[in-house]
Write a protein that holds these residues in place. Sequence first.
Motif, PDB file in Angstrom:
ATOM      1  N   HIS A 121      -3.317   5.628  -0.815  1.00  0.00           N
ATOM      2  CA  HIS A 121      -3.333   4.735  -1.960  1.00  0.00           C
ATOM      3  C   HIS A 121      -4.373   5.182  -2.994  1.00  0.00           C
ATOM      4  O   HIS A 121      -5.505   5.469  -2.644  1.00  0.00           O
ATOM      5  CB  HIS A 121      -3.689   3.340  -1.437  1.00  0.00           C
ATOM      6  CG  HIS A 121      -3.570   2.282  -2.464  1.00  0.00           C
ATOM      7  ND1 HIS A 121      -2.369   1.721  -2.809  1.00  0.00           N
ATOM      8  CD2 HIS A 121      -4.504   1.703  -3.257  1.00  0.00           C
ATOM      9  CE1 HIS A 121      -2.566   0.824  -3.747  1.00  0.00           C
ATOM     10  NE2 HIS A 121      -3.852   0.791  -4.033  1.00  0.00           N
ATOM     11  N   ARG A 171       1.828   5.121   0.308  1.00  0.00           N
ATOM     12  CA  ARG A 171       1.334   6.177   1.164  1.00  0.00           C
ATOM     13  C   ARG A 171       2.410   7.244   1.307  1.00  0.00           C
ATOM     14  O   ARG A 171       3.594   6.922   1.383  1.00  0.00           O
ATOM     15  CB  ARG A 171       1.006   5.586   2.538  1.00  0.00           C
ATOM     16  CG  ARG A 171       0.380   6.534   3.519  1.00  0.00           C
ATOM     17  CD  ARG A 171      -0.171   5.728   4.672  1.00  0.00           C
ATOM     18  NE  ARG A 171       0.921   5.300   5.540  1.00  0.00           N
ATOM     19  CZ  ARG A 171       0.973   5.615   6.850  1.00  0.00           C
ATOM     20  NH1 ARG A 171       0.022   6.328   7.397  1.00  0.00           N
ATOM     21  NH2 ARG A 171       1.964   5.189   7.596  1.00  0.00           N
ATOM     22  N   GLY A 211       6.316   2.778  -0.555  1.00  0.00           N
ATOM     23  CA  GLY A 211       6.172   2.419  -1.961  1.00  0.00           C
ATOM     24  C   GLY A 211       7.392   2.894  -2.728  1.00  0.00           C
ATOM     25  O   GLY A 211       7.959   3.928  -2.421  1.00  0.00           O
ATOM     26  N   MET A 254       0.840  -1.200   0.000  1.00  0.00           N
ATOM     27  CA  MET A 254       0.000   0.000   0.000  1.00  0.00           C
ATOM     28  C   MET A 254       0.873   1.246   0.000  1.00  0.00           C
ATOM     29  O   MET A 254       1.596   1.488   0.959  1.00  0.00           O
ATOM     30  CB  MET A 254      -0.880   0.002   1.258  1.00  0.00           C
ATOM     31  CG  MET A 254      -2.086  -0.895   1.150  1.00  0.00           C
ATOM     32  SD  MET A 254      -3.161  -0.397  -0.184  1.00  0.00           S
ATOM     33  CE  MET A 254      -4.547  -1.476   0.140  1.00  0.00           C
TER      34      MET A 254
END
Lengths: 326, 243
Positions: free
Chosen positions: B57, B3, B93, B1
């Motif tokens: 996300h 963020r 990420g 996810m």
Amino acid sequence: MPGAATAPPEGHLPPAPPAAQAGPLPPPGGRGADGASRGGAPARPEGETGLLAGGSFYECDASQPRRLERAMADLGTGLRRWRLAFALAWLDIRNRYRGSVIGPLWLTLSTAIMVVGLGVLYAALFKLPLVQFLPFVAVSLILWNMINQIVSEACGSLIAAEGIIRQLTLPYTTHVLRCVLRNIGVAAHSLPIILVVFAFCGTWPGLGGLMALPGLLLLVLNSFAVAMLLGMVCARFRDIAPIVASVMQIAFFLSPVLWKPELLGRHAVWLPLNPAYTLMETMRGPLLGEPVSTLVWLSAVSFTVLACAASFAFFVRFRGRIAFWV
Amino acid sequence: MARILAERLSIEFPLYHVGARSLKKRVLSQAARRLRTDAANRVVVSALRDLEFTIGHGERVALLGHNGAGKTTLLRTLAGIYEPVGGRLLVEGEIGSLIDPAAGTDMDATGRENILLRGLFRGLSEAESQTMLAQVESFSGLGEFLDVPVRTYSTGMMLRLAFAMATVAEPKVMLMDEWFLAGDADFMRRARDRLAELVHGAEILVLATHNLDIARQWCTRAIHLEAGRIKADGPIDAVLANY
């Protein structure tokens, strides 16, 4: 009112991340935050620290800079990715001689001319036989050129990479390593001269010449430390580079490069205080088949440790500022 | 996810290489808005001041604002180039930044060499670099020019190469400056398709732009920066209505 207007649409938020991370952040400076933010990271790959951008997460908190860990991560990543530094160094050398007919052989040729010219002149001045003096001058000058080149280019190791530093996220170690590798590459072009001079004068160090390798290692370590330290200092204070250049010029005359250390007589006891001399001597002695005193070794090793320690301390403290300096 | 989380994020540029004393007198005599002296008595520019935002996300954020509002500085900070001077930043990420297409390009090396060099910049393995080379080769459409030094390229060719190199990676968090809006019509059509593909593939997009059409078309949310602060933050239409 920056705080009030920052409510993203709820639907876009991830459903329910681990509580340790998603909850309101502790106030800046709270020691507890460190453990919480590192502990609650189930999705993160093993071994990844997030200290440098480039992995799958990146975290930076001004109140807990974790400078030491970041500097170590930088060094580790930069050295592990030596292929990049090597490729950049190789392109540097190639580009410098782009379009020239004999290319990098100019490096060899200009050094050869200097060695022969100064060798003949100083052999006459000191009234020494040429075959005895030429190997000394050849080895000295080539080693000195190497040291001098490295120190003067060290001043620009980070400034020269400005375009990359401000646009791409790379370990700073890469730029420093690039500078060191480039200078090693340049210096390697002079090796044939030493061989030719040795053949011409009929001297050969034999297996004892291999004892120059530890000296080479010291020199490389020093180059890296100096390139990092001077690279940072010169990026911040732009007046340092000209100062370094003039210091190196004086050092050339003060160091036994063209003259033999014995000529100093009783003043020779001060020589081990000159790092340029001792570092040079750890390689020159074995190559010329002369014994290197323990004191010289001790001095060379101490200066190396000192240079590495100073450079590392600086890097740990100011690494985060480099992008603002260049 | 993916963020992004920023808490009181601040960036200050010290002005090192200017005559600080006279400048200080001048700027401090007028009520300066972004120049000030810090604790060490240096003149600093507050590039970003106390930014607070969370990008979750699936969000596509347009950074709007005048020249000098701090858009590119924010992108560079998110990319990890500038370390925050104050506050905290967390990016989850893998980050891909399309900030300056030409950065790290060696002008004397050929296109092909530059592609392999780019692979090294990204830390790719030999095999991955070769795959990248093949992809860039087909997308850029430069053909035989890939074996010619980049110095000889036209601006358009340079853009093709840079664009192709920049967009073969498929990052989770994409940071983009608006340089991609130049180029010839035929290439732009392909470029837009490719960008749209990338943008949809990425979990987060942060796009600094002056082009409101692009912003409206691609983004779901806008952050309007003014003088280093967030002036407005919210759904794109709401922010654009007051822009």
